[in-house]
Write a protein that holds these residues in place. Structure first.
Motif, PDB file in Angstrom:
ATOM      1  N   MET A   1      58.658 -26.734 -24.801  1.00 55.79           N
ATOM      2  CA  MET A   1      57.645 -26.539 -23.782  1.00 55.79           C
ATOM      3  C   MET A   1      57.253 -25.066 -23.755  1.00 55.79           C
ATOM      4  SD  MET A   1      58.020 -26.906 -19.636  1.00 55.79           S
ATOM      5  CE  MET A   1      59.484 -25.921 -19.579  1.00 55.79           C
ATOM      6  N   SER A  14      54.088 -24.425 -17.071  1.00 58.42           N
ATOM      7  CA  SER A  14      54.065 -24.923 -18.442  1.00 58.42           C
ATOM      8  C   SER A  14      52.629 -24.831 -18.957  1.00 58.42           C
ATOM      9  CB  SER A  14      54.552 -26.370 -18.501  1.00 58.42           C
ATOM     10  OG  SER A  14      53.596 -27.224 -17.929  1.00 58.42           O
ATOM     11  N   GLN A  15      52.485 -24.677 -20.251  1.00 53.98           N
ATOM     12  CA  GLN A  15      51.140 -24.622 -20.834  1.00 53.98           C
ATOM     13  C   GLN A  15      50.402 -25.917 -20.528  1.00 53.98           C
ATOM     14  OE1 GLN A  15      51.016 -23.659 -24.998  1.00 53.98           O
ATOM     15  NE2 GLN A  15      48.833 -24.015 -25.147  1.00 53.98           N
ATOM     16  N   GLN A  16      51.119 -27.029 -20.530  1.00 56.64           N
ATOM     17  CA  GLN A  16      50.507 -28.333 -20.238  1.00 56.64           C
ATOM     18  C   GLN A  16      49.943 -28.354 -18.820  1.00 56.64           C
ATOM     19  OE1 GLN A  16      53.216 -31.644 -20.295  1.00 56.64           O
ATOM     20  NE2 GLN A  16      51.662 -32.987 -21.144  1.00 56.64           N
ATOM     21  N   HIS A  17      50.641 -27.737 -17.879  1.00 55.55           N
ATOM     22  CA  HIS A  17      50.152 -27.661 -16.499  1.00 55.55           C
ATOM     23  C   HIS A  17      48.807 -26.947 -16.460  1.00 55.55           C
ATOM     24  CE1 HIS A  17      49.697 -26.138 -12.410  1.00 55.55           C
ATOM     25  NE2 HIS A  17      50.552 -27.059 -12.017  1.00 55.55           N
ATOM     26  N   GLU A  19      46.651 -26.558 -18.901  1.00 54.45           N
ATOM     27  CA  GLU A  19      45.629 -27.339 -19.592  1.00 54.45           C
ATOM     28  C   GLU A  19      45.115 -28.468 -18.704  1.00 54.45           C
ATOM     29  OE1 GLU A  19      47.625 -28.430 -23.172  1.00 54.45           O
ATOM     30  OE2 GLU A  19      47.341 -26.452 -24.072  1.00 54.45           O
ATOM     31  N   PHE A  20      45.994 -29.091 -17.934  1.00 53.68           N
ATOM     32  CA  PHE A  20      45.594 -30.209 -17.080  1.00 53.68           C
ATOM     33  C   PHE A  20      44.817 -29.756 -15.851  1.00 53.68           C
ATOM     34  CE2 PHE A  20      49.213 -33.356 -18.292  1.00 53.68           C
ATOM     35  CZ  PHE A  20      48.609 -33.531 -19.517  1.00 53.68           C
ATOM     36  N   GLY A  24      42.956 -24.420 -18.687  1.00 49.19           N
ATOM     37  CA  GLY A  24      43.595 -23.905 -19.896  1.00 49.19           C
ATOM     38  C   GLY A  24      43.290 -22.452 -20.191  1.00 49.19           C
ATOM     39  N   LYS A  57      55.728 -27.644 -13.612  1.00 47.80           N
ATOM     40  CA  LYS A  57      55.361 -28.591 -14.653  1.00 47.80           C
ATOM     41  C   LYS A  57      54.371 -29.603 -14.072  1.00 47.80           C
ATOM     42  CE  LYS A  57      59.962 -28.025 -16.413  1.00 47.80           C
ATOM     43  NZ  LYS A  57      61.308 -28.529 -16.317  1.00 47.80           N
TER      44      LYS A  57
END
Length: 87
Positions: A1, A14-17, A19-20, A24, A57
């Motif tokens: 992660m 998190s990078q995913q957080h 991006e969502f 991003g 996250k």
């Protein structure tokens, strides 16, 4: 992660957080530095001094609008019901 530092929340996310929920790389609060793990983050002496283990996250975030997550769950349940998928 992958972990990023978010100036908006003054926390690690998190990078995913990002991006969502925060556009991003286009997010104005985004720091372009990132760490591959909490271990890398804790070993970095130049990191912003915030709580390392409090990485936000996706879907485990009290900063999110709960209605967004509830809507996703409703759609998922309807899909399962209509397609006959059993859990």
């Amino acid at each position: 992660m992958k972990i990023k530092y978010c100036k908006k929340y003054e926390k690690y996310v998190s990078q995913q957080h990002c991006e969502f929920f925060n556009n991003g790389l286009d997010c104005e609060f985004y720091n372009h530095a990132y760490w591959n793990s909490i271990k890398d983050l804790s070993e970095d002496e130049n990191r912003p001094k915030w709580e390392v283990n409090a990485v936000i996250k996706p879907y485990h975030c009290n900063l999110l609008d709960r209605e967004y997550l509830n809507e996703r769950n409703r759609r998922r349940r309807l899909y399962r019901k209509s397609s006959g998928i059993q859990i």
